[in-house]
Design an enzyme around this catalytic site. Sequence first.
Site, mmCIF file in Angstrom:
data_model
loop_
_atom_site.group_PDB
_atom_site.id
_atom_site.type_symbol
_atom_site.label_atom_id
_atom_site.label_comp_id
_atom_site.label_asym_id
_atom_site.label_seq_id
_atom_site.Cartn_x
_atom_site.Cartn_y
_atom_site.Cartn_z
ATOM 1 N N SER A 134 4.035 1.702 0.505
ATOM 2 C CA SER A 134 4.236 0.668 -0.512
ATOM 3 C C SER A 134 4.832 1.302 -1.752
ATOM 4 C CB SER A 134 2.912 0.002 -0.880
ATOM 5 O OG SER A 134 3.061 -0.843 -2.008
ATOM 6 N N TYR A 153 -5.662 0.384 -3.773
ATOM 7 C CA TYR A 153 -4.654 0.140 -2.736
ATOM 8 C C TYR A 153 -3.471 1.093 -2.912
ATOM 9 C CZ TYR A 153 -0.828 -2.309 -0.323
ATOM 10 O OH TYR A 153 0.250 -2.635 0.469
#
Length: 239
Positions: free
Chosen positions: A134, A148
């Site tokens: 990501s 995250y």
Amino acid sequence: MKRTLVTGGTRGIGAAIARRLAADGHSLVLGYLADSEAAASTRDSVRELGAACEIVRADITTDAGIAELFEAAGPITGVVNNAGATYRYAPLVDTPADEIRTTYAVNLVGPTLVARAAVAAMTGAGGVIVNISSGAATLGSPGEYVHYAAAKAGIDALTKGLGLEVASLGIRVVAVAPGLTETDLHASTGDPDRIERMAPQIPLGRASSPDEVAEAVAWLMSEKAGYVTATTLRVAGGR
């Protein structure tokens, strides 16, 4: 014959990856966790493209779930390590401890164990592992999901280290790091307007589509990327 396992392969970016790889002639096994209707729909759309496709309901945070996926897949030439999740946007101090643990299990521990199983399955024949990271891994995502982002930074480290470790086995390990992407993730975490709010911060002025991320995955899995390993390709509009 290219045979590829895609974890989290039936919704959002995973479904787009499945369709794109089907167009390249991959036979597919798609893992999913809960949404049977979406899984069946994606399987049918892949089959309509002329590719063989099976779906397997399995939890990558368990040893049994990972074993079930690889048993169903059989001999493989590729794995797309895509399964992952976020649960809310909040400062770390306001995020429940159990949710942080689950986030690491789903986004780092599970994918690491999937990569481990992939190496075992490909040893002797070679293959490609594509991890889905990501853009958050380098941005840190303060105020949204620091935990995250940290898990995805772990995916980048996994890609680098494992790619170097298994290069001599003929196994390439690469990653794609999407930025802001048009999926139902934002609505499911309670912020359905996030794309419109965040898009002006992207140098290209918009979110990506899942298909644009899938194109990067397809290239990395192809022979055209045969000299690419132990690296992460950012697909984030310049951010």
